[in-house]
Design a protein around this motif. Structure first.
Motif, PDB file in Angstrom:
ATOM      1  N   ILE A   1      13.707   5.625  10.095  1.00  0.00           N
ATOM      2  CA  ILE A   1      12.851   4.452   9.920  1.00  0.00           C
ATOM      3  C   ILE A   1      11.481   4.662  10.551  1.00  0.00           C
ATOM      4  O   ILE A   1      10.474   4.111  10.085  1.00  0.00           O
ATOM      5  CB  ILE A   1      13.537   3.173  10.487  1.00  0.00           C
ATOM      6  N   SER A   2      11.390   5.505  11.596  1.00  0.00           N
ATOM      7  CA  SER A   2      10.082   5.762  12.216  1.00  0.00           C
ATOM      8  C   SER A   2       9.176   6.514  11.242  1.00  0.00           C
ATOM      9  O   SER A   2       7.979   6.210  11.131  1.00  0.00           O
ATOM     10  CB  SER A   2      10.242   6.549  13.518  1.00  0.00           C
ATOM     11  N   SER A   3       9.741   7.487  10.503  1.00  0.00           N
ATOM     12  CA  SER A   3       8.961   8.208   9.486  1.00  0.00           C
ATOM     13  C   SER A   3       8.568   7.269   8.357  1.00  0.00           C
ATOM     14  O   SER A   3       7.460   7.339   7.820  1.00  0.00           O
ATOM     15  CB  SER A   3       9.770   9.375   8.927  1.00  0.00           C
ATOM     16  N   TRP A   4       9.498   6.365   7.996  1.00  0.00           N
ATOM     17  CA  TRP A   4       9.208   5.381   6.950  1.00  0.00           C
ATOM     18  C   TRP A   4       8.027   4.502   7.370  1.00  0.00           C
ATOM     19  O   TRP A   4       7.124   4.240   6.574  1.00  0.00           O
ATOM     20  CB  TRP A   4      10.452   4.531   6.702  1.00  0.00           C
ATOM     21  N   LYS A   5       8.027   4.060   8.630  1.00  0.00           N
ATOM     22  CA  LYS A   5       6.932   3.213   9.132  1.00  0.00           C
ATOM     23  C   LYS A   5       5.595   3.941   9.061  1.00  0.00           C
ATOM     24  O   LYS A   5       4.571   3.355   8.678  1.00  0.00           O
ATOM     25  CB  LYS A   5       7.201   2.783  10.572  1.00  0.00           C
ATOM     26  N   GLU A   6       5.588   5.216   9.448  1.00  0.00           N
ATOM     27  CA  GLU A   6       4.351   5.997   9.413  1.00  0.00           C
ATOM     28  C   GLU A   6       3.808   6.082   7.991  1.00  0.00           C
ATOM     29  O   GLU A   6       2.616   5.891   7.751  1.00  0.00           O
ATOM     30  CB  GLU A   6       4.601   7.407   9.959  1.00  0.00           C
ATOM     31  N   GLN A   7       4.713   6.371   7.051  1.00  0.00           N
ATOM     32  CA  GLN A   7       4.292   6.519   5.663  1.00  0.00           C
ATOM     33  C   GLN A   7       3.802   5.184   5.087  1.00  0.00           C
ATOM     34  O   GLN A   7       2.786   5.132   4.382  1.00  0.00           O
ATOM     35  CB  GLN A   7       5.449   7.071   4.832  1.00  0.00           C
ATOM     36  N   VAL A   8       4.509   4.093   5.397  1.00  0.00           N
ATOM     37  CA  VAL A   8       4.122   2.778   4.884  1.00  0.00           C
ATOM     38  C   VAL A   8       2.792   2.322   5.488  1.00  0.00           C
ATOM     39  O   VAL A   8       1.967   1.712   4.815  1.00  0.00           O
ATOM     40  CB  VAL A   8       5.240   1.733   5.145  1.00  0.00           C
ATOM     41  N   PHE A   9       2.570   2.660   6.764  1.00  0.00           N
ATOM     42  CA  PHE A   9       1.272   2.315   7.358  1.00  0.00           C
ATOM     43  C   PHE A   9       0.141   2.984   6.581  1.00  0.00           C
ATOM     44  O   PHE A   9      -0.851   2.342   6.240  1.00  0.00           O
ATOM     45  CB  PHE A   9       1.203   2.728   8.831  1.00  0.00           C
ATOM     46  N   LEU A  10       0.318   4.262   6.299  1.00  0.00           N
ATOM     47  CA  LEU A  10      -0.734   5.003   5.597  1.00  0.00           C
ATOM     48  C   LEU A  10      -0.973   4.448   4.191  1.00  0.00           C
ATOM     49  O   LEU A  10      -2.116   4.198   3.796  1.00  0.00           O
ATOM     50  CB  LEU A  10      -0.367   6.487   5.507  1.00  0.00           C
ATOM     51  N   SER A  11       0.109   4.242   3.428  1.00  0.00           N
ATOM     52  CA  SER A  11      -0.050   3.887   2.017  1.00  0.00           C
ATOM     53  C   SER A  11      -0.180   2.397   1.749  1.00  0.00           C
ATOM     54  O   SER A  11      -0.644   2.000   0.680  1.00  0.00           O
ATOM     55  CB  SER A  11       1.129   4.451   1.200  1.00  0.00           C
ATOM     56  N   HIS A  12       0.203   1.531   2.703  1.00  0.00           N
ATOM     57  CA  HIS A  12       0.167   0.085   2.442  1.00  0.00           C
ATOM     58  C   HIS A  12      -0.610  -0.727   3.488  1.00  0.00           C
ATOM     59  O   HIS A  12      -1.196  -1.749   3.147  1.00  0.00           O
ATOM     60  CB  HIS A  12       1.593  -0.477   2.357  1.00  0.00           C
ATOM     61  N   SER A  13      -0.579  -0.308   4.752  1.00  0.00           N
ATOM     62  CA  SER A  13      -1.117  -1.163   5.819  1.00  0.00           C
ATOM     63  C   SER A  13      -2.509  -0.780   6.299  1.00  0.00           C
ATOM     64  O   SER A  13      -3.268  -1.637   6.742  1.00  0.00           O
ATOM     65  CB  SER A  13      -0.164  -1.162   7.021  1.00  0.00           C
ATOM     66  N   ALA A  14      -2.846   0.503   6.250  1.00  0.00           N
ATOM     67  CA  ALA A  14      -4.093   0.961   6.865  1.00  0.00           C
ATOM     68  C   ALA A  14      -5.323   0.283   6.264  1.00  0.00           C
ATOM     69  O   ALA A  14      -6.233  -0.117   6.998  1.00  0.00           O
ATOM     70  CB  ALA A  14      -4.210   2.477   6.739  1.00  0.00           C
ATOM     71  N   LEU A  15      -5.362   0.148   4.936  1.00  0.00           N
ATOM     72  CA  LEU A  15      -6.534  -0.445   4.289  1.00  0.00           C
ATOM     73  C   LEU A  15      -6.754  -1.871   4.756  1.00  0.00           C
ATOM     74  O   LEU A  15      -7.874  -2.253   5.121  1.00  0.00           O
ATOM     75  CB  LEU A  15      -6.379  -0.407   2.770  1.00  0.00           C
ATOM     76  N   LEU A  16      -5.697  -2.682   4.783  1.00  0.00           N
ATOM     77  CA  LEU A  16      -5.852  -4.076   5.199  1.00  0.00           C
ATOM     78  C   LEU A  16      -6.176  -4.164   6.694  1.00  0.00           C
ATOM     79  O   LEU A  16      -7.059  -4.920   7.110  1.00  0.00           O
ATOM     80  CB  LEU A  16      -4.583  -4.875   4.891  1.00  0.00           C
ATOM     81  N   ALA A  17      -5.468  -3.395   7.524  1.00  0.00           N
ATOM     82  CA  ALA A  17      -5.689  -3.440   8.970  1.00  0.00           C
ATOM     83  C   ALA A  17      -7.134  -3.077   9.318  1.00  0.00           C
ATOM     84  O   ALA A  17      -7.804  -3.770  10.092  1.00  0.00           O
ATOM     85  CB  ALA A  17      -4.714  -2.492   9.678  1.00  0.00           C
ATOM     86  N   LYS A  18      -7.617  -2.001   8.720  1.00  0.00           N
ATOM     87  CA  LYS A  18      -8.972  -1.543   9.041  1.00  0.00           C
ATOM     88  C   LYS A  18     -10.041  -2.430   8.410  1.00  0.00           C
ATOM     89  O   LYS A  18     -11.139  -2.564   8.953  1.00  0.00           O
ATOM     90  CB  LYS A  18      -9.131  -0.076   8.626  1.00  0.00           C
ATOM     91  N   SER A  19      -9.716  -3.064   7.287  1.00  0.00           N
ATOM     92  CA  SER A  19     -10.658  -4.014   6.673  1.00  0.00           C
ATOM     93  C   SER A  19     -10.793  -5.265   7.541  1.00  0.00           C
ATOM     94  O   SER A  19     -11.891  -5.807   7.695  1.00  0.00           O
ATOM     95  CB  SER A  19     -10.192  -4.391   5.268  1.00  0.00           C
ATOM     96  N   CYS A  20      -9.665  -5.734   8.095  1.00  0.00           N
ATOM     97  CA  CYS A  20      -9.709  -6.891   9.001  1.00  0.00           C
ATOM     98  C   CYS A  20     -10.546  -6.557  10.245  1.00  0.00           C
ATOM     99  O   CYS A  20     -11.359  -7.363  10.700  1.00  0.00           O
ATOM    100  CB  CYS A  20      -8.294  -7.298   9.421  1.00  0.00           C
ATOM    101  N   GLN A  21     -10.350  -5.357  10.769  1.00  0.00           N
ATOM    102  CA  GLN A  21     -11.140  -4.922  11.932  1.00  0.00           C
ATOM    103  C   GLN A  21     -12.623  -4.823  11.562  1.00  0.00           C
ATOM    104  O   GLN A  21     -13.496  -5.259  12.330  1.00  0.00           O
ATOM    105  CB  GLN A  21     -10.641  -3.568  12.438  1.00  0.00           C
ATOM    106  N   ALA A  22     -12.907  -4.278  10.392  1.00  0.00           N
ATOM    107  CA  ALA A  22     -14.290  -4.131   9.943  1.00  0.00           C
ATOM    108  C   ALA A  22     -14.970  -5.490   9.763  1.00  0.00           C
ATOM    109  O   ALA A  22     -16.164  -5.642  10.055  1.00  0.00           O
ATOM    110  CB  ALA A  22     -14.338  -3.350   8.628  1.00  0.00           C
ATOM    111  N   ALA A  23     -14.211  -6.498   9.305  1.00  0.00           N
ATOM    112  CA  ALA A  23     -14.774  -7.846   9.148  1.00  0.00           C
ATOM    113  C   ALA A  23     -15.221  -8.407  10.496  1.00  0.00           C
ATOM    114  O   ALA A  23     -16.246  -9.095  10.596  1.00  0.00           O
ATOM    115  CB  ALA A  23     -13.738  -8.772   8.508  1.00  0.00           C
ATOM    116  N   MET A  24     -14.461  -8.104  11.546  1.00  0.00           N
ATOM    117  CA  MET A  24     -14.838  -8.544  12.901  1.00  0.00           C
ATOM    118  C   MET A  24     -16.069  -7.786  13.388  1.00  0.00           C
ATOM    119  O   MET A  24     -16.940  -8.349  14.056  1.00  0.00           O
ATOM    120  CB  MET A  24     -13.677  -8.322  13.875  1.00  0.00           C
ATOM    121  N   GLU A  25     -16.154  -6.511  13.055  1.00  0.00           N
ATOM    122  CA  GLU A  25     -17.319  -5.701  13.438  1.00  0.00           C
ATOM    123  C   GLU A  25     -18.583  -6.232  12.767  1.00  0.00           C
ATOM    124  O   GLU A  25     -19.649  -6.295  13.393  1.00  0.00           O
ATOM    125  CB  GLU A  25     -17.069  -4.244  13.041  1.00  0.00           C
ATOM    126  N   LEU A  26     -18.492  -6.673  11.523  1.00  0.00           N
ATOM    127  CA  LEU A  26     -19.658  -7.206  10.813  1.00  0.00           C
ATOM    128  C   LEU A  26     -20.187  -8.476  11.477  1.00  0.00           C
ATOM    129  O   LEU A  26     -21.372  -8.783  11.397  1.00  0.00           O
ATOM    130  CB  LEU A  26     -19.304  -7.488   9.345  1.00  0.00           C
TER     131      LEU A  26
END
Length: 340
Positions: free
Chosen positions: A196-221
Protein backbone atom coordinates in the motif's frame (compact mmCIF):
# COMPACT_ATOMS: atom_id res chain seq x y z
CA UNK A 1 -21.51 14.66 -4.98
CA UNK A 2 -23.39 16.59 -7.68
CA UNK A 3 -25.17 18.68 -5.03
CA UNK A 4 -21.89 19.46 -3.25
CA UNK A 5 -20.28 20.55 -6.53
CA UNK A 6 -23.31 22.64 -7.56
CA UNK A 7 -23.32 24.52 -4.24
CA UNK A 8 -19.55 25.03 -4.40
CA UNK A 9 -19.79 26.50 -7.93
CA UNK A 10 -22.25 29.14 -6.67
CA UNK A 11 -19.69 30.20 -4.04
CA UNK A 12 -16.87 30.79 -6.54
CA UNK A 13 -19.07 32.71 -8.97
CA UNK A 14 -19.60 30.53 -12.05
CA UNK A 15 -19.87 26.89 -13.16
CA UNK A 16 -16.37 25.48 -13.51
CA UNK A 17 -17.63 23.10 -16.19
CA UNK A 18 -17.11 26.05 -18.57
CA UNK A 19 -13.66 26.84 -17.19
CA UNK A 20 -11.56 25.78 -20.18
CA UNK A 21 -14.23 26.64 -22.77
CA UNK A 22 -12.10 29.37 -24.36
CA UNK A 23 -9.44 26.84 -25.25
CA UNK A 24 -11.85 24.04 -26.16
CA UNK A 25 -13.68 26.34 -28.60
CA UNK A 26 -10.52 27.70 -30.25
CA UNK A 27 -10.13 27.35 -34.02
CA UNK A 28 -7.22 24.93 -33.62
CA UNK A 29 -9.10 22.54 -31.35
CA UNK A 30 -12.29 22.85 -33.40
CA UNK A 31 -10.28 21.61 -36.39
CA UNK A 32 -8.98 18.66 -34.33
CA UNK A 33 -12.57 17.90 -33.23
CA UNK A 34 -13.64 17.77 -36.89
CA UNK A 35 -10.86 15.28 -37.58
CA UNK A 36 -11.84 13.15 -34.57
CA UNK A 37 -15.28 12.62 -36.14
CA UNK A 38 -13.54 10.21 -38.54
CA UNK A 39 -13.17 7.82 -35.57
CA UNK A 40 -16.95 7.39 -35.17
CA UNK A 41 -17.76 3.70 -35.48
CA UNK A 42 -14.45 2.57 -33.98
CA UNK A 43 -13.59 1.79 -30.35
CA UNK A 44 -10.79 4.34 -30.04
CA UNK A 45 -10.79 5.74 -26.44
CA UNK A 46 -10.36 9.31 -27.71
CA UNK A 47 -14.06 9.27 -28.63
CA UNK A 48 -15.12 8.46 -25.08
CA UNK A 49 -12.78 11.13 -23.72
CA UNK A 50 -14.31 13.72 -26.08
CA UNK A 51 -17.86 12.70 -25.10
CA UNK A 52 -16.90 13.02 -21.45
CA UNK A 53 -16.01 16.71 -21.85
CA UNK A 54 -19.57 17.39 -23.00
CA UNK A 55 -21.71 14.92 -21.04
CA UNK A 56 -19.83 13.90 -17.91
CA UNK A 57 -21.39 15.88 -15.03
CA UNK A 58 -21.52 12.86 -12.73
CA UNK A 59 -17.76 12.52 -12.37
CA UNK A 60 -17.18 16.26 -12.82
CA UNK A 61 -14.03 16.57 -14.87
CA UNK A 62 -13.54 20.14 -13.59
CA UNK A 63 -13.27 19.22 -9.89
CA UNK A 64 -9.60 20.30 -9.63
CA UNK A 65 -10.20 23.84 -10.83
CA UNK A 66 -13.17 24.16 -8.50
CA UNK A 67 -11.06 23.17 -5.48
CA UNK A 68 -8.35 25.69 -6.44
CA UNK A 69 -10.99 28.46 -6.59
CA UNK A 70 -12.58 27.39 -3.30
CA UNK A 71 -9.32 27.27 -1.38
CA UNK A 72 -8.37 30.66 -2.86
CA UNK A 73 -11.61 32.13 -1.52
CA UNK A 74 -11.31 30.30 1.80
CA UNK A 75 -7.84 31.78 2.41
CA UNK A 76 -8.83 35.26 1.22
CA UNK A 77 -6.25 38.02 0.68
CA UNK A 78 -3.05 38.03 2.71
CA UNK A 79 -1.83 41.13 4.55
CA UNK A 80 0.89 41.42 1.90
CA UNK A 81 -1.71 41.68 -0.87
CA UNK A 82 -4.28 44.03 0.70
CA UNK A 83 -3.43 46.81 -1.76
CA UNK A 84 -4.46 44.59 -4.69
CA UNK A 85 -7.97 43.70 -3.49
CA UNK A 86 -9.48 45.68 -6.38
CA UNK A 87 -8.33 42.77 -8.56
CA UNK A 88 -10.63 40.35 -6.69
CA UNK A 89 -13.99 39.03 -7.94
CA UNK A 90 -16.10 37.02 -5.47
CA UNK A 91 -13.08 37.00 -3.14
CA UNK A 92 -10.73 35.41 -5.71
CA UNK A 93 -7.84 37.08 -7.56
CA UNK A 94 -7.89 36.96 -11.37
CA UNK A 95 -4.49 35.23 -11.29
CA UNK A 96 -6.01 32.49 -9.12
CA UNK A 97 -8.84 32.02 -11.63
CA UNK A 98 -6.24 31.73 -14.39
CA UNK A 99 -4.41 29.14 -12.29
CA UNK A 100 -7.64 27.12 -11.93
CA UNK A 101 -8.02 27.11 -15.73
CA UNK A 102 -4.36 26.06 -16.13
CA UNK A 103 -4.87 23.17 -13.70
CA UNK A 104 -7.89 21.97 -15.67
CA UNK A 105 -6.12 22.27 -19.01
CA UNK A 106 -3.20 20.17 -17.73
CA UNK A 107 -5.56 17.53 -16.34
CA UNK A 108 -7.55 17.46 -19.59
CA UNK A 109 -4.36 17.18 -21.67
CA UNK A 110 -3.26 14.13 -19.70
CA UNK A 111 -6.74 12.58 -19.98
CA UNK A 112 -6.45 12.89 -23.75
CA UNK A 113 -2.91 11.49 -23.78
CA UNK A 114 -4.04 8.49 -21.70
CA UNK A 115 -6.32 7.59 -24.61
CA UNK A 116 -3.40 6.53 -26.81
CA UNK A 117 -3.83 2.88 -27.77
CA UNK A 118 -1.15 0.22 -27.87
CA UNK A 119 -1.43 -0.74 -31.55
CA UNK A 120 0.12 -4.13 -30.84
CA UNK A 121 -2.81 -5.12 -28.59
CA UNK A 122 -5.59 -4.22 -31.04
CA UNK A 123 -8.32 -6.69 -31.97
CA UNK A 124 -10.09 -6.77 -35.32
CA UNK A 125 -13.37 -5.66 -33.68
CA UNK A 126 -11.77 -2.42 -32.43
CA UNK A 127 -11.70 -0.88 -35.90
CA UNK A 128 -9.43 -0.58 -38.96
CA UNK A 129 -5.72 -0.24 -38.19
CA UNK A 130 -5.38 3.04 -40.12
CA UNK A 131 -8.23 4.59 -38.07
CA UNK A 132 -6.62 3.50 -34.80
CA UNK A 133 -3.28 4.99 -35.89
CA UNK A 134 -5.06 8.19 -36.91
CA UNK A 135 -6.79 8.30 -33.50
CA UNK A 136 -3.44 8.02 -31.74
CA UNK A 137 -2.05 10.94 -33.77
CA UNK A 138 -5.10 13.04 -32.85
CA UNK A 139 -4.72 12.15 -29.16
CA UNK A 140 -1.06 13.21 -29.20
CA UNK A 141 -1.75 16.45 -31.11
CA UNK A 142 -4.80 17.57 -29.12
CA UNK A 143 -3.18 16.69 -25.76
CA UNK A 144 -0.02 18.60 -26.74
CA UNK A 145 -2.14 21.58 -27.86
CA UNK A 146 -3.92 21.78 -24.49
CA UNK A 147 -0.63 21.40 -22.60
CA UNK A 148 1.01 24.13 -24.69
CA UNK A 149 -1.89 26.50 -23.93
CA UNK A 150 -1.55 25.72 -20.22
CA UNK A 151 2.18 26.46 -20.29
CA UNK A 152 1.63 29.76 -22.14
CA UNK A 153 -0.94 30.87 -19.56
CA UNK A 154 1.37 29.73 -16.76
CA UNK A 155 4.17 31.97 -18.05
CA UNK A 156 1.74 34.92 -18.18
CA UNK A 157 1.24 34.67 -14.40
CA UNK A 158 4.82 35.96 -14.09
CA UNK A 159 5.51 34.14 -10.83
CA UNK A 160 8.65 31.99 -10.81
CA UNK A 161 7.63 29.87 -7.82
CA UNK A 162 4.21 29.09 -9.32
CA UNK A 163 5.83 28.11 -12.63
CA UNK A 164 8.23 25.85 -10.70
CA UNK A 165 5.39 24.23 -8.70
CA UNK A 166 3.13 23.51 -11.68
CA UNK A 167 6.06 22.36 -13.83
CA UNK A 168 7.03 19.87 -11.13
CA UNK A 169 3.40 18.68 -10.99
CA UNK A 170 3.51 17.98 -14.76
CA UNK A 171 6.70 16.00 -14.16
CA UNK A 172 4.96 14.06 -11.38
CA UNK A 173 2.06 13.22 -13.72
CA UNK A 174 4.41 11.90 -16.39
CA UNK A 175 6.29 9.82 -13.82
CA UNK A 176 3.05 8.48 -12.32
CA UNK A 177 1.61 7.45 -15.68
CA UNK A 178 4.91 5.84 -16.69
CA UNK A 179 4.86 3.92 -13.41
CA UNK A 180 1.29 2.75 -14.10
CA UNK A 181 2.12 1.60 -17.62
CA UNK A 182 5.30 -0.18 -16.56
CA UNK A 183 3.44 -2.15 -13.89
CA UNK A 184 0.71 -3.45 -16.15
CA UNK A 185 -0.20 -3.32 -19.82
CA UNK A 186 -3.88 -3.85 -19.03
CA UNK A 187 -6.05 -2.42 -16.26
CA UNK A 188 -7.33 -5.84 -15.20
CA UNK A 189 -4.10 -7.84 -15.33
CA UNK A 190 -2.50 -9.31 -12.20
CA UNK A 191 -0.83 -6.64 -10.11
CA UNK A 192 2.83 -6.88 -9.20
CA UNK A 193 3.73 -7.70 -5.62
CA UNK A 194 3.45 -4.12 -4.34
CA UNK A 195 2.29 -2.83 -0.97
CA UNK A 196 0.00 0.00 0.00
CA UNK A 197 2.96 2.37 0.55
CA UNK A 198 4.01 1.91 -3.11
CA UNK A 199 0.38 2.37 -4.15
CA UNK A 200 0.24 5.67 -2.22
CA UNK A 201 3.42 6.92 -3.90
CA UNK A 202 2.09 6.10 -7.35
CA UNK A 203 -1.35 7.61 -6.67
CA UNK A 204 0.23 10.80 -5.33
CA UNK A 205 2.20 11.21 -8.55
CA UNK A 206 -0.63 10.41 -10.98
CA UNK A 207 -3.66 11.81 -9.11
CA UNK A 208 -2.74 14.07 -6.16
CA UNK A 209 0.36 16.08 -7.07
CA UNK A 210 -1.36 18.37 -9.59
CA UNK A 211 -4.14 19.38 -7.21
CA UNK A 212 -1.87 19.65 -4.14
CA UNK A 213 0.66 21.85 -5.91
CA UNK A 214 -2.05 23.94 -7.59
CA UNK A 215 -3.61 24.66 -4.18
CA UNK A 216 -0.18 25.67 -2.88
CA UNK A 217 0.42 27.83 -5.96
CA UNK A 218 -2.93 29.62 -5.41
CA UNK A 219 -1.71 30.62 -1.94
CA UNK A 220 1.61 31.81 -3.39
CA UNK A 221 -0.24 34.04 -5.88
CA UNK A 222 -1.98 35.75 -2.93
CA UNK A 223 1.37 36.01 -1.05
CA UNK A 224 0.24 33.85 1.86
CA UNK A 225 2.74 32.51 4.38
CA UNK A 226 4.65 29.25 3.96
CA UNK A 227 2.44 27.70 6.67
CA UNK A 228 -0.80 28.51 4.81
CA UNK A 229 0.75 27.29 1.56
CA UNK A 230 1.61 23.99 3.23
CA UNK A 231 -1.93 23.62 4.63
CA UNK A 232 -3.37 24.20 1.15
CA UNK A 233 -0.96 21.57 -0.23
CA UNK A 234 -2.01 19.11 2.49
CA UNK A 235 -5.72 19.67 1.76
CA UNK A 236 -5.22 19.12 -1.97
CA UNK A 237 -3.10 16.02 -1.41
CA UNK A 238 -5.31 14.26 1.11
CA UNK A 239 -8.65 15.22 -0.47
CA UNK A 240 -7.53 13.82 -3.84
CA UNK A 241 -6.20 10.65 -2.14
CA UNK A 242 -9.65 10.22 -0.55
CA UNK A 243 -11.25 10.84 -3.95
CA UNK A 244 -9.15 8.08 -5.56
CA UNK A 245 -9.85 5.65 -2.70
CA UNK A 246 -13.56 6.40 -2.96
CA UNK A 247 -13.43 5.61 -6.67
CA UNK A 248 -11.49 2.36 -6.07
CA UNK A 249 -14.04 1.24 -3.47
CA UNK A 250 -17.17 1.66 -5.59
CA UNK A 251 -17.24 -1.88 -7.09
CA UNK A 252 -17.07 -3.33 -3.57
CA UNK A 253 -19.44 -1.08 -1.60
CA UNK A 254 -22.22 -0.28 -4.08
CA UNK A 255 -25.43 -2.10 -3.21
CA UNK A 256 -26.01 -2.75 -6.94
CA UNK A 257 -22.52 -4.21 -7.38
CA UNK A 258 -22.40 -7.50 -9.30
CA UNK A 259 -19.80 -10.10 -10.18
CA UNK A 260 -19.38 -8.52 -13.61
CA UNK A 261 -18.78 -4.98 -12.35
CA UNK A 262 -15.38 -3.82 -13.56
CA UNK A 263 -12.63 -3.16 -11.05
CA UNK A 264 -8.84 -2.88 -11.14
CA UNK A 265 -6.47 -5.36 -9.52
CA UNK A 266 -4.25 -2.34 -8.84
CA UNK A 267 -6.96 -0.65 -6.74
CA UNK A 268 -6.50 -0.05 -3.01
CA UNK A 269 -8.93 -2.79 -1.79
CA UNK A 270 -7.18 -5.38 -3.97
CA UNK A 271 -3.70 -4.42 -2.83
CA UNK A 272 -4.70 -4.29 0.85
CA UNK A 273 -6.43 -7.66 0.49
CA UNK A 274 -3.22 -9.07 -0.98
CA UNK A 275 -1.25 -7.76 2.01
CA UNK A 276 -3.63 -9.41 4.49
CA UNK A 277 -3.83 -12.74 2.67
CA UNK A 278 -0.26 -13.10 1.45
CA UNK A 279 1.00 -13.38 -2.10
CA UNK A 280 0.53 -17.12 -2.59
CA UNK A 281 -3.05 -17.18 -1.29
CA UNK A 282 -3.76 -14.14 -3.45
CA UNK A 283 -2.63 -15.97 -6.60
CA UNK A 284 -4.88 -18.94 -5.77
CA UNK A 285 -7.89 -16.67 -5.32
CA UNK A 286 -7.43 -14.75 -8.56
CA UNK A 287 -10.36 -16.41 -10.36
CA UNK A 288 -12.81 -15.49 -7.60
CA UNK A 289 -11.14 -12.29 -6.58
CA UNK A 290 -13.97 -9.78 -6.32
CA UNK A 291 -16.03 -11.82 -3.88
CA UNK A 292 -12.91 -12.64 -1.89
CA UNK A 293 -12.07 -8.94 -1.52
CA UNK A 294 -15.64 -8.15 -0.47
CA UNK A 295 -15.44 -10.79 2.26
CA UNK A 296 -11.91 -9.87 3.39
CA UNK A 297 -10.39 -6.92 5.22
CA UNK A 298 -9.25 -5.03 2.12
CA UNK A 299 -12.50 -3.11 1.66
CA UNK A 300 -12.85 -2.02 5.29
CA UNK A 301 -9.16 -1.07 5.41
CA UNK A 302 -9.49 0.97 2.21
CA UNK A 303 -12.55 2.74 3.68
CA UNK A 304 -10.54 3.50 6.83
CA UNK A 305 -7.65 4.79 4.72
CA UNK A 306 -10.03 6.94 2.67
CA UNK A 307 -11.45 8.47 5.85
CA UNK A 308 -7.95 8.92 7.28
CA UNK A 309 -6.91 11.03 4.29
CA UNK A 310 -10.24 12.86 4.52
CA UNK A 311 -9.59 13.71 8.18
CA UNK A 312 -6.13 14.99 7.33
CA UNK A 313 -7.62 17.19 4.59
CA UNK A 314 -10.16 18.53 7.11
CA UNK A 315 -7.40 19.15 9.65
CA UNK A 316 -5.54 21.25 7.08
CA UNK A 317 -8.72 23.31 6.53
CA UNK A 318 -8.78 24.28 10.23
CA UNK A 319 -5.99 26.77 9.46
CA UNK A 320 -8.36 28.75 7.23
CA UNK A 321 -10.94 31.20 8.63
CA UNK A 322 -14.60 30.06 8.71
CA UNK A 323 -16.41 30.85 5.45
CA UNK A 324 -18.77 29.41 2.84
CA UNK A 325 -15.77 28.39 0.74
CA UNK A 326 -14.19 26.50 3.64
CA UNK A 327 -17.51 24.73 4.30
CA UNK A 328 -17.71 23.76 0.62
CA UNK A 329 -14.18 22.32 0.72
CA UNK A 330 -15.17 20.31 3.78
CA UNK A 331 -18.34 19.09 2.05
CA UNK A 332 -16.25 17.82 -0.87
CA UNK A 333 -14.28 15.71 1.62
CA UNK A 334 -17.48 14.45 3.29
CA UNK A 335 -18.85 13.48 -0.15
CA UNK A 336 -15.89 11.21 -0.93
CA UNK A 337 -15.60 9.68 2.55
CA UNK A 338 -19.22 8.63 2.95
CA UNK A 339 -20.08 5.01 2.19
CA UNK A 340 -23.36 3.03 2.41
Amino acid sequence: WSQVVSEAEKIVGYPTSFMSLRCLLSDELSNIAMQVRKLVGTKHPLLDTARGFVYDSRNNLQMRGLVVLLISKAAGPSTAELSFQHDMVSGIYSSQRSLAEITELIHTAFLVHRGILNIGELKSCDGPLKDMQFGNKMAVLSGDFLLANACTSLAQLQNTKVVELISSAIGDLVQGIYYENSKSSEENCLTDDIGISSWKEQVFLSHSALLAKSCQAAMELAKHSAEIQDMAFQYGKHMSMSHKLHSDLQPFVKETSSDTMAFSLNSAPAILHQEFRGREAWLKQIRELQEAIKAGKGVTSAIDLCRCHGNRALAALERFPPSEARDALANIVYAVTRFP
